[in-house]
Design a protein around this motif. Structure first.
Motif, PDB file in Angstrom:
ATOM      1  N   THR A  99     133.353  74.085  86.658  1.00  0.00           N
ATOM      2  CA  THR A  99     132.928  74.199  85.268  1.00  0.00           C
ATOM      3  C   THR A  99     131.772  75.176  85.229  1.00  0.00           C
ATOM      4  N   ALA A 100     132.074  76.391  84.835  1.00  0.00           N
ATOM      5  CA  ALA A 100     131.028  77.415  84.849  1.00  0.00           C
ATOM      6  C   ALA A 100     130.002  77.101  83.769  1.00  0.00           C
ATOM      7  N   LEU A 101     128.752  77.164  84.150  1.00  0.00           N
ATOM      8  CA  LEU A 101     127.662  76.758  83.266  1.00  0.00           C
ATOM      9  C   LEU A 101     126.870  77.962  82.762  1.00  0.00           C
ATOM     10  N   ILE A 104     123.079  78.419  82.239  1.00  0.00           N
ATOM     11  CA  ILE A 104     121.825  77.769  82.616  1.00  0.00           C
ATOM     12  C   ILE A 104     120.679  78.578  82.035  1.00  0.00           C
ATOM     13  N   HIS A 141     129.404  81.535  86.362  1.00  0.00           N
ATOM     14  CA  HIS A 141     128.158  80.868  85.961  1.00  0.00           C
ATOM     15  C   HIS A 141     127.160  81.940  85.518  1.00  0.00           C
ATOM     16  N   VAL A 197     119.436  78.226  73.135  1.00  0.00           N
ATOM     17  CA  VAL A 197     119.224  76.853  73.626  1.00  0.00           C
ATOM     18  C   VAL A 197     120.415  75.986  73.231  1.00  0.00           C
ATOM     19  N   ALA A 198     120.870  76.155  71.993  1.00  0.00           N
ATOM     20  CA  ALA A 198     121.997  75.353  71.511  1.00  0.00           C
ATOM     21  C   ALA A 198     123.269  75.673  72.292  1.00  0.00           C
ATOM     22  N   PHE A 199     123.432  76.926  72.672  1.00  0.00           N
ATOM     23  CA  PHE A 199     124.659  77.340  73.359  1.00  0.00           C
ATOM     24  C   PHE A 199     124.661  76.960  74.843  1.00  0.00           C
ATOM     25  N   ALA A 200     123.496  76.968  75.479  1.00  0.00           N
ATOM     26  CA  ALA A 200     123.422  76.745  76.932  1.00  0.00           C
ATOM     27  C   ALA A 200     123.836  75.321  77.304  1.00  0.00           C
ATOM     28  N   ASP A 201     124.329  75.162  78.550  1.00  0.00           N
ATOM     29  CA  ASP A 201     124.734  73.845  79.040  1.00  0.00           C
ATOM     30  C   ASP A 201     123.579  73.111  79.697  1.00  0.00           C
ATOM     31  N   LEU A 202     122.700  73.869  80.352  1.00  0.00           N
ATOM     32  CA  LEU A 202     121.603  73.266  81.121  1.00  0.00           C
ATOM     33  C   LEU A 202     120.334  74.023  80.761  1.00  0.00           C
ATOM     34  N   VAL A 203     119.402  73.345  80.167  1.00  0.00           N
ATOM     35  CA  VAL A 203     118.166  74.003  79.732  1.00  0.00           C
ATOM     36  C   VAL A 203     116.976  73.297  80.370  1.00  0.00           C
ATOM     37  N   THR A 204     116.157  74.066  81.063  1.00  0.00           N
ATOM     38  CA  THR A 204     114.927  73.518  81.639  1.00  0.00           C
ATOM     39  C   THR A 204     113.737  74.287  81.084  1.00  0.00           C
ATOM     40  N   GLU A 205     112.734  73.547  80.681  1.00  0.00           N
ATOM     41  CA  GLU A 205     111.485  74.172  80.253  1.00  0.00           C
ATOM     42  C   GLU A 205     110.486  74.093  81.401  1.00  0.00           C
ATOM     43  N   MET A 206     110.029  75.238  81.878  1.00  0.00           N
ATOM     44  CA  MET A 206     108.988  75.257  82.883  1.00  0.00           C
ATOM     45  C   MET A 206     107.654  75.236  82.124  1.00  0.00           C
TER      46      MET A 206
END
Lengths: 179, 179
Positions: free
Chosen positions: A9-11, A13, A137, A150-159
Protein backbone atom coordinates in the motif's frame (compact mmCIF):
# COMPACT_ATOMS: atom_id res chain seq x y z
CA UNK A 1 12.45 -13.49 -5.78
CA UNK A 2 8.88 -12.67 -4.77
CA UNK A 3 7.67 -9.27 -5.92
CA UNK A 4 7.79 -7.24 -2.73
CA UNK A 5 5.51 -4.75 -4.43
CA UNK A 6 2.58 -7.16 -4.48
CA UNK A 7 0.24 -6.19 -1.69
CA UNK A 8 2.09 -2.98 -1.04
CA UNK A 9 0.00 0.00 0.00
CA UNK A 10 1.97 2.94 -1.26
CA UNK A 11 1.75 5.81 1.18
CA UNK A 12 1.99 9.57 1.03
CA UNK A 13 4.06 10.49 4.08
CA UNK A 14 4.26 14.09 5.23
CA UNK A 15 6.87 15.38 7.71
CA UNK A 16 5.99 18.89 8.78
CA UNK A 17 6.30 21.22 11.80
CA UNK A 18 8.86 23.76 12.99
CA UNK A 19 11.24 21.26 14.61
CA UNK A 20 14.28 19.35 13.39
CA UNK A 21 14.07 15.99 11.71
CA UNK A 22 11.75 16.45 8.73
CA UNK A 23 14.38 16.01 6.02
CA UNK A 24 16.48 13.84 8.32
CA UNK A 25 13.69 11.33 8.92
CA UNK A 26 13.04 11.23 5.17
CA UNK A 27 16.72 10.41 4.66
CA UNK A 28 16.46 7.72 7.34
CA UNK A 29 13.48 6.14 5.58
CA UNK A 30 15.34 6.16 2.26
CA UNK A 31 18.39 4.67 3.94
CA UNK A 32 16.36 1.84 5.45
CA UNK A 33 14.56 1.08 2.18
CA UNK A 34 17.84 1.22 0.28
CA UNK A 35 19.03 -1.42 2.78
CA UNK A 36 16.27 -3.64 1.41
CA UNK A 37 17.40 -3.05 -2.16
CA UNK A 38 14.68 -0.56 -3.07
CA UNK A 39 15.20 2.21 -5.60
CA UNK A 40 14.90 5.51 -3.78
CA UNK A 41 15.49 9.16 -4.61
CA UNK A 42 15.29 12.52 -2.84
CA UNK A 43 14.67 15.69 -4.84
CA UNK A 44 15.35 18.87 -2.90
CA UNK A 45 13.42 22.03 -3.70
CA UNK A 46 15.36 24.57 -1.70
CA UNK A 47 18.93 23.34 -1.45
CA UNK A 48 21.12 24.92 -4.08
CA UNK A 49 22.34 22.85 -7.01
CA UNK A 50 25.89 23.34 -5.77
CA UNK A 51 25.12 22.02 -2.26
CA UNK A 52 27.56 19.43 -0.92
CA UNK A 53 26.16 18.68 2.50
CA UNK A 54 26.47 15.45 4.48
CA UNK A 55 23.48 13.93 2.73
CA UNK A 56 24.96 14.58 -0.72
CA UNK A 57 28.27 13.08 0.27
CA UNK A 58 26.53 10.08 1.83
CA UNK A 59 24.36 9.71 -1.25
CA UNK A 60 27.42 9.52 -3.46
CA UNK A 61 28.88 6.89 -1.16
CA UNK A 62 25.75 4.74 -1.24
CA UNK A 63 24.70 5.37 -4.81
CA UNK A 64 21.15 6.52 -4.14
CA UNK A 65 20.45 9.97 -5.51
CA UNK A 66 19.88 13.02 -3.30
CA UNK A 67 19.43 15.77 -5.88
CA UNK A 68 19.44 19.46 -4.96
CA UNK A 69 17.25 21.15 -7.57
CA UNK A 70 16.92 24.60 -6.13
CA UNK A 71 18.92 27.64 -6.93
CA UNK A 72 18.66 28.77 -3.34
CA UNK A 73 15.50 30.77 -3.99
CA UNK A 74 13.89 32.31 -0.92
CA UNK A 75 10.85 34.28 0.11
CA UNK A 76 13.06 37.36 0.12
CA UNK A 77 13.49 37.29 -3.64
CA UNK A 78 12.90 40.49 -5.55
CA UNK A 79 12.07 38.68 -8.78
CA UNK A 80 8.88 36.74 -8.19
CA UNK A 81 8.40 35.66 -11.80
CA UNK A 82 11.91 34.23 -11.92
CA UNK A 83 11.30 32.22 -8.75
CA UNK A 84 7.97 30.94 -9.95
CA UNK A 85 9.58 29.73 -13.16
CA UNK A 86 12.32 28.05 -11.15
CA UNK A 87 9.83 26.30 -8.87
CA UNK A 88 7.95 25.16 -11.96
CA UNK A 89 11.13 23.75 -13.49
CA UNK A 90 11.91 21.87 -10.23
CA UNK A 91 8.37 20.53 -10.06
CA UNK A 92 8.51 19.22 -13.64
CA UNK A 93 11.51 17.09 -12.66
CA UNK A 94 9.69 15.80 -9.58
CA UNK A 95 6.62 15.03 -11.62
CA UNK A 96 8.65 12.99 -14.09
CA UNK A 97 10.20 10.89 -11.30
CA UNK A 98 6.85 10.41 -9.57
CA UNK A 99 5.13 9.21 -12.73
CA UNK A 100 7.94 7.13 -14.21
CA UNK A 101 7.47 4.29 -11.72
CA UNK A 102 11.27 3.85 -11.63
CA UNK A 103 11.44 4.46 -7.89
CA UNK A 104 9.90 2.73 -4.88
CA UNK A 105 10.15 5.92 -2.83
CA UNK A 106 10.32 9.48 -4.13
CA UNK A 107 11.05 12.10 -1.47
CA UNK A 108 10.22 15.72 -2.32
CA UNK A 109 12.22 17.66 0.22
CA UNK A 110 10.98 21.11 1.31
CA UNK A 111 8.17 21.11 -1.24
CA UNK A 112 5.88 22.93 1.20
CA UNK A 113 7.74 26.22 0.63
CA UNK A 114 6.87 26.74 -3.06
CA UNK A 115 3.33 25.65 -2.19
CA UNK A 116 3.05 28.15 0.64
CA UNK A 117 4.52 30.98 -1.43
CA UNK A 118 1.96 30.27 -4.14
CA UNK A 119 4.57 29.34 -6.72
CA UNK A 120 3.03 25.90 -7.24
CA UNK A 121 -0.70 25.13 -7.02
CA UNK A 122 -1.29 22.53 -4.31
CA UNK A 123 -4.14 21.03 -6.35
CA UNK A 124 -1.78 20.27 -9.20
CA UNK A 125 0.65 18.51 -6.86
CA UNK A 126 -2.15 16.43 -5.30
CA UNK A 127 -3.49 15.52 -8.73
CA UNK A 128 -0.03 14.22 -9.75
CA UNK A 129 0.22 12.23 -6.51
CA UNK A 130 -3.12 10.61 -7.39
CA UNK A 131 -1.87 9.75 -10.86
CA UNK A 132 1.38 8.09 -9.76
CA UNK A 133 1.88 4.33 -10.25
CA UNK A 134 0.38 2.29 -7.42
CA UNK A 135 3.71 1.06 -6.00
CA UNK A 136 5.31 4.48 -5.48
CA UNK A 137 5.63 5.70 -1.88
CA UNK A 138 6.07 9.46 -1.54
CA UNK A 139 7.61 11.49 1.27
CA UNK A 140 6.96 15.23 1.44
CA UNK A 141 8.78 17.53 3.85
CA UNK A 142 8.69 21.13 4.98
CA UNK A 143 7.18 23.48 7.54
CA UNK A 144 3.60 24.64 7.50
CA UNK A 145 2.17 22.07 5.11
CA UNK A 146 -0.97 23.44 3.40
CA UNK A 147 -4.18 21.97 4.76
CA UNK A 148 -5.20 20.13 1.52
CA UNK A 149 -1.87 18.30 1.60
CA UNK A 150 -2.38 17.24 5.24
CA UNK A 151 -5.86 16.04 4.30
CA UNK A 152 -4.52 14.06 1.34
CA UNK A 153 -1.52 12.44 3.06
CA UNK A 154 -1.78 8.99 4.69
CA UNK A 155 0.82 9.52 7.42
CA UNK A 156 1.46 12.94 8.88
CA UNK A 157 4.01 13.69 11.59
CA UNK A 158 4.61 17.08 13.12
CA UNK A 159 8.18 17.60 14.25
CA UNK A 160 7.73 19.99 17.16
CA UNK A 161 10.62 22.13 18.37
CA UNK A 162 10.73 21.56 22.14
CA UNK A 163 14.26 22.81 22.76
CA UNK A 164 16.87 24.05 20.32
CA UNK A 165 20.59 24.40 21.10
CA UNK A 166 20.70 27.86 19.55
CA UNK A 167 18.20 29.08 22.12
CA UNK A 168 19.34 26.89 25.01
CA UNK A 169 23.09 27.29 24.53
CA UNK A 170 23.72 29.73 21.66
CA UNK A 171 25.01 26.88 19.47
CA UNK A 172 24.68 27.38 15.72
CA UNK A 173 24.00 24.66 13.13
CA UNK A 174 26.99 22.37 12.75
CA UNK A 175 28.33 20.36 9.83
CA UNK A 176 27.86 16.65 10.37
CA UNK A 177 24.86 17.10 12.60
CA UNK A 178 22.48 19.44 10.85
CA UNK A 179 23.63 19.42 7.23
CA UNK B 1 43.31 17.42 7.16
CA UNK B 2 42.03 19.91 9.71
CA UNK B 3 40.58 18.38 12.84
CA UNK B 4 36.86 18.83 12.32
CA UNK B 5 36.45 18.19 16.03
CA UNK B 6 38.13 21.45 17.00
CA UNK B 7 35.45 23.91 17.92
CA UNK B 8 32.77 21.27 17.86
CA UNK B 9 30.01 21.60 20.44
CA UNK B 10 28.92 18.06 21.04
CA UNK B 11 25.19 17.89 21.54
CA UNK B 12 22.75 15.65 23.32
CA UNK B 13 19.86 15.29 20.89
CA UNK B 14 16.57 13.78 22.03
CA UNK B 15 13.84 12.57 19.64
CA UNK B 16 10.68 11.82 21.58
CA UNK B 17 6.90 11.89 21.17
CA UNK B 18 4.28 9.37 20.02
CA UNK B 19 4.75 9.94 16.28
CA UNK B 20 6.89 8.30 13.63
CA UNK B 21 10.42 9.40 12.84
CA UNK B 22 12.33 9.21 16.13
CA UNK B 23 14.59 6.31 15.19
CA UNK B 24 14.33 7.21 11.52
CA UNK B 25 15.62 10.76 12.04
CA UNK B 26 18.47 9.36 14.15
CA UNK B 27 19.36 7.05 11.26
CA UNK B 28 19.21 10.04 8.89
CA UNK B 29 21.59 12.01 11.09
CA UNK B 30 24.02 9.08 11.22
CA UNK B 31 23.74 8.66 7.45
CA UNK B 32 24.56 12.32 6.86
CA UNK B 33 27.50 12.30 9.28
CA UNK B 34 28.77 9.05 7.79
CA UNK B 35 28.71 10.92 4.47
CA UNK B 36 31.26 13.30 6.00
CA UNK B 37 33.45 10.41 7.07
CA UNK B 38 32.47 10.46 10.73
CA UNK B 39 32.46 7.34 12.90
CA UNK B 40 28.90 6.69 13.93
CA UNK B 41 27.03 3.90 15.71
CA UNK B 42 23.47 3.11 16.75
CA UNK B 43 22.81 0.83 19.71
CA UNK B 44 19.22 -0.38 19.93
CA UNK B 45 17.70 -1.17 23.32
CA UNK B 46 14.51 -2.86 22.28
CA UNK B 47 15.10 -4.47 18.91
CA UNK B 48 15.99 -8.14 19.29
CA UNK B 49 19.53 -9.31 18.65
CA UNK B 50 18.25 -11.35 15.72
CA UNK B 51 16.53 -8.36 14.06
CA UNK B 52 17.25 -7.93 10.36
CA UNK B 53 15.27 -4.85 9.46
CA UNK B 54 15.98 -2.34 6.72
CA UNK B 55 18.33 -0.38 8.94
CA UNK B 56 20.43 -3.46 9.74
CA UNK B 57 20.69 -4.40 6.08
CA UNK B 58 21.56 -0.81 5.15
CA UNK B 59 24.12 -0.70 7.95
CA UNK B 60 25.82 -3.78 6.61
CA UNK B 61 25.90 -2.19 3.15
CA UNK B 62 27.43 1.04 4.44
CA UNK B 63 29.66 -0.38 7.13
CA UNK B 64 28.43 1.76 10.02
CA UNK B 65 27.10 -0.34 12.87
CA UNK B 66 23.43 -0.49 13.84
CA UNK B 67 23.48 -2.96 16.70
CA UNK B 68 20.31 -4.50 18.15
CA UNK B 69 21.13 -5.23 21.79
CA UNK B 70 17.74 -6.15 23.13
CA UNK B 71 16.25 -9.55 23.53
CA UNK B 72 12.85 -8.19 22.68
CA UNK B 73 12.00 -7.45 26.31
CA UNK B 74 8.73 -5.66 26.90
CA UNK B 75 6.67 -4.15 29.67
CA UNK B 76 4.55 -7.30 29.54
CA UNK B 77 7.35 -9.45 30.91
CA UNK B 78 6.60 -11.72 33.83
CA UNK B 79 10.22 -11.79 34.99
CA UNK B 80 11.15 -8.29 36.10
CA UNK B 81 14.53 -9.20 37.54
CA UNK B 82 15.55 -10.87 34.29
CA UNK B 83 14.57 -7.77 32.29
CA UNK B 84 16.36 -5.43 34.65
CA UNK B 85 19.54 -7.49 34.30
CA UNK B 86 19.14 -7.43 30.52
CA UNK B 87 18.68 -3.65 30.46
CA UNK B 88 21.75 -3.31 32.67
CA UNK B 89 23.79 -5.48 30.27
CA UNK B 90 22.65 -3.36 27.30
CA UNK B 91 23.46 -0.15 29.13
CA UNK B 92 26.99 -1.34 29.99
CA UNK B 93 27.68 -1.74 26.27
CA UNK B 94 26.29 1.74 25.56
CA UNK B 95 28.35 3.21 28.37
CA UNK B 96 31.52 1.70 26.96
CA UNK B 97 30.87 3.17 23.51
CA UNK B 98 29.95 6.58 24.95
CA UNK B 99 33.10 6.80 27.04
CA UNK B 100 35.57 5.26 24.58
CA UNK B 101 35.67 8.36 22.38
CA UNK B 102 35.86 6.08 19.32
CA UNK B 103 32.67 7.51 17.82
CA UNK B 104 31.63 11.00 16.73
CA UNK B 105 27.97 10.15 17.22
CA UNK B 106 26.53 7.46 19.47
CA UNK B 107 22.78 6.90 19.04
CA UNK B 108 20.97 5.08 21.86
CA UNK B 109 17.77 3.97 20.23
CA UNK B 110 14.65 3.50 22.38
CA UNK B 111 16.57 4.10 25.60
CA UNK B 112 13.56 5.90 27.11
CA UNK B 113 11.74 2.60 27.66
CA UNK B 114 14.12 1.03 30.22
CA UNK B 115 14.25 4.46 31.89
CA UNK B 116 10.47 4.72 32.08
CA UNK B 117 10.09 1.16 33.35
CA UNK B 118 12.58 1.91 36.11
CA UNK B 119 15.09 -0.67 34.88
CA UNK B 120 17.81 1.97 34.51
CA UNK B 121 18.20 5.02 36.77
CA UNK B 122 17.97 8.20 34.67
CA UNK B 123 20.53 9.90 36.95
CA UNK B 124 23.11 7.30 36.10
CA UNK B 125 22.55 7.77 32.37
CA UNK B 126 22.83 11.56 32.68
CA UNK B 127 25.99 11.24 34.75
CA UNK B 128 27.58 9.09 32.03
CA UNK B 129 26.54 11.61 29.37
CA UNK B 130 28.30 14.30 31.41
CA UNK B 131 31.45 12.18 31.62
CA UNK B 132 31.70 11.41 27.89
CA UNK B 133 34.61 12.86 25.87
CA UNK B 134 33.91 16.40 24.65
CA UNK B 135 33.67 15.53 20.94
CA UNK B 136 30.96 12.86 21.25
CA UNK B 137 27.48 13.80 20.01
CA UNK B 138 24.68 11.65 21.42
CA UNK B 139 21.22 10.93 20.05
CA UNK B 140 18.57 9.44 22.33
CA UNK B 141 15.22 8.19 21.05
CA UNK B 142 11.96 6.86 22.44
CA UNK B 143 8.49 7.90 23.57
CA UNK B 144 7.79 9.68 26.82
CA UNK B 145 11.30 10.83 27.67
CA UNK B 146 11.68 11.36 31.43
CA UNK B 147 11.69 15.02 32.45
CA UNK B 148 15.33 15.06 33.72
CA UNK B 149 16.48 13.84 30.31
CA UNK B 150 14.51 16.58 28.53
CA UNK B 151 16.05 19.11 30.90
CA UNK B 152 19.56 17.80 30.25
CA UNK B 153 19.35 17.49 26.43
CA UNK B 154 20.48 20.34 24.16
CA UNK B 155 18.09 19.67 21.28
CA UNK B 156 14.69 18.14 21.88
CA UNK B 157 12.16 17.37 19.16
CA UNK B 158 8.74 15.91 19.74
CA UNK B 159 7.51 13.79 16.86
CA UNK B 160 3.76 14.27 17.07
CA UNK B 161 1.40 11.76 15.47
CA UNK B 162 -1.00 13.89 13.41
CA UNK B 163 -2.34 11.16 11.16
CA UNK B 164 -1.41 7.49 10.96
CA UNK B 165 -2.28 5.18 8.05
CA UNK B 166 -3.45 2.46 10.43
CA UNK B 167 -6.13 4.77 11.75
CA UNK B 168 -6.82 6.65 8.50
CA UNK B 169 -6.77 3.64 6.15
CA UNK B 170 -6.29 0.47 8.20
CA UNK B 171 -2.77 0.02 6.78
CA UNK B 172 -0.33 -1.89 8.99
CA UNK B 173 3.41 -1.25 9.27
CA UNK B 174 5.21 -2.24 6.06
CA UNK B 175 8.71 -3.56 5.41
CA UNK B 176 10.80 -0.97 3.64
CA UNK B 177 8.88 1.95 5.07
CA UNK B 178 8.63 1.43 8.79
CA UNK B 179 11.31 -1.17 9.55
Amino acid sequence: MPDERAGRTALVILNTGDGKGKTTAALGTLFRAWGRGWNVIMLQFIKSETANFGEHRAARRTGFPVVPLGAGFTWLSKDLEHDKALARRCWEQCREHLLSGDFDIVALDEITYPLTYGWLPVDEVIETLRQRPAHVHVILTGRAAPEPLVAFADLVTEMRDVKHPFRSRGVKAQAGIEF
